[in-house]
Enzyme design. Sequence first.
Site, PDB file in Angstrom:
ATOM      1  N   LYS A 204      -3.607  52.264  -9.576  1.00  0.00           N
ATOM      2  CA  LYS A 204      -2.817  52.201 -10.813  1.00  0.00           C
ATOM      3  C   LYS A 204      -1.400  51.802 -10.453  1.00  0.00           C
ATOM      4  CE  LYS A 204      -1.270  54.709 -14.861  1.00  0.00           C
ATOM      5  NZ  LYS A 204      -1.393  55.913 -15.690  1.00  0.00           N
ATOM      6  N   ARG A 214       3.703  53.496 -24.454  1.00  0.00           N
ATOM      7  CA  ARG A 214       4.746  54.536 -24.555  1.00  0.00           C
ATOM      8  C   ARG A 214       5.027  54.827 -26.030  1.00  0.00           C
ATOM      9  NH1 ARG A 214       7.024  53.752 -19.022  1.00  0.00           N
ATOM     10  NH2 ARG A 214       5.017  53.829 -17.927  1.00  0.00           N
ATOM     11  N   ARG A 225       7.997  55.290 -13.154  1.00  0.00           N
ATOM     12  CA  ARG A 225       7.007  56.087 -12.417  1.00  0.00           C
ATOM     13  C   ARG A 225       6.794  55.550 -11.002  1.00  0.00           C
ATOM     14  NH1 ARG A 225       5.369  58.847 -16.806  1.00  0.00           N
ATOM     15  NH2 ARG A 225       4.538  57.820 -18.660  1.00  0.00           N
ATOM     16  N   LYS A 256      -6.037  49.363 -12.753  1.00  0.00           N
ATOM     17  CA  LYS A 256      -5.217  49.296 -13.963  1.00  0.00           C
ATOM     18  C   LYS A 256      -3.811  48.839 -13.635  1.00  0.00           C
ATOM     19  CE  LYS A 256      -3.358  52.512 -17.270  1.00  0.00           C
ATOM     20  NZ  LYS A 256      -3.352  53.848 -17.735  1.00  0.00           N
ATOM     21  N   TYR A 321      -8.717  48.040 -26.005  1.00  0.00           N
ATOM     22  CA  TYR A 321      -8.437  48.471 -27.376  1.00  0.00           C
ATOM     23  C   TYR A 321      -9.232  47.650 -28.383  1.00  0.00           C
ATOM     24  CZ  TYR A 321      -4.834  51.145 -25.083  1.00  0.00           C
ATOM     25  OH  TYR A 321      -4.203  52.037 -24.257  1.00  0.00           O
TER      26      TYR A 321
HETATM   27  C1  PBG Z   1      -0.848  58.029 -18.228  1.00  0.00           C
HETATM   28  C2  PBG Z   1      -1.403  56.758 -18.761  1.00  0.00           C
HETATM   29  C3  PBG Z   1      -0.697  55.617 -19.112  1.00  0.00           C
HETATM   30  C4  PBG Z   1      -1.627  54.701 -19.578  1.00  0.00           C
HETATM   31  C5  PBG Z   1      -2.874  55.305 -19.505  1.00  0.00           C
HETATM   32  N1  PBG Z   1      -2.722  56.571 -18.976  1.00  0.00           N
HETATM   33  C6  PBG Z   1       0.752  55.355 -19.139  1.00  0.00           C
HETATM   34  C7  PBG Z   1       1.496  55.257 -17.878  1.00  0.00           C
HETATM   35  O1  PBG Z   1       0.966  55.404 -16.792  1.00  0.00           O
HETATM   36  O2  PBG Z   1       2.707  55.051 -17.973  1.00  0.00           O
HETATM   37  C8  PBG Z   1      -1.320  53.329 -20.063  1.00  0.00           C
HETATM   38  C9  PBG Z   1      -2.375  52.701 -20.895  1.00  0.00           C
HETATM   39  C10 PBG Z   1      -1.938  51.478 -21.588  1.00  0.00           C
HETATM   40  O3  PBG Z   1      -0.832  50.952 -21.384  1.00  0.00           O
HETATM   41  O4  PBG Z   1      -2.735  50.987 -22.400  1.00  0.00           O
HETATM   42  N2  PBG Z   1      -1.303  59.139 -18.970  1.00  0.00           N
END
Ligand code: PBG
Length: 333
Positions: A204, A214, A225, A256, A321
């Site tokens: 990730k 967000r 992050r 991801k 989505y």
């Molecule tokens: C963290 C999480 C995120 C997403 C999925 N799980 C946000 C992040 O890591 O900042 C992002 C998913 C998306 O952008 O569609 N709980």
Amino acid sequence: MTGPESRPAVVRPRRLRTSPAMRRLVAETRLDPAQLVLPMFVADGIDEPRAISSMPGVHQHTMDSLRAAADDAVAAGVGGLMLFGVPKAEDKDATGSVGDRSDGILNRALGALRSDLGDSTVIMADTCLDEFTDHGHCGVLTASGTVDNDATLRRYEKLAVAQASAGAHVVGPSGMMDGQVAAIRDALDAEGFIDTAILAYTAKYASAFYGPFREAVGSSLVGDRRTYQQDPANRHESARELLADLEEGADMVMVKPAMSYLDIVRDVADRTDSPVAAYQVSGEYSMIAAAANNGWIDFDAAVDEAVLSIVRAGASIVLTYAATDIARRLQRR
Ligand code: PBG
């Protein structure tokens, strides 16, 4: 004089492109609704579904609209649902305690969907703290404000157990803490949830493409992050993350975002026989939607092509989505 220059082409790849039936016959990659997972947002304290302006067509659901949308997804043949909870702002705190409360929005929603749908689909939960913390980070903070890895693991254990007891078939740790899969596996097993599977966010990246998410979860995050999510510059690092997750007991692994990381999807698929998922994240979806809303791109065609490319790269499961719409198109075909 005859020579190679004047000879008609004898190798004719175009023969296999002559008709829809021929193209269908020789297609190397096929999509099936069952491999699509729909991410869904459910919010506490709202009476009507709330449109997410940066994600056209995506909503924060009420409990009722969530159940209806879940029914639609299942009817379209979607293989699974990934749930994110959006608590009331006043319920957020430093440790994200509402995440593991049985009356917290995510756990209530998991329970509702499980009682509606039983085992007819795969119900997944985002196992992370960022939706629930007042500072918006994916973990608890040290006094100096960095994310405390091991203290966060203790929180993930509680989240995962709460989600499993609420009805999740799969927990999805997305916080990129070291050791998160092992910690969650042990905690689930200790509570008797030996059949609850772990979909590990393995690779990730700290990505700008999470921007619209967000808004979707009403994130409180200030900053970034980058001390826990991966640097987009790195490829081999994902192989190390994969090894760790598999050793720790991940049942499925995920990459991801997807579209800017198709090389990573391919690497991961080549290195494991476990199911590989990829997440077409909010920004990937929204870019296509925004261009389509300007009349610059055909949304359905572009999203289908993007998801197909993710599968071609090696993912057997795609979180998108657009899952319900894609699944419907596949059913009609
Ligand atoms: C963290 C999480 C995120 C997403 C999925 N799980 C946000 C992040 O890591 O900042 C992002 C998913 C998306 O952008 O569609 N709980």
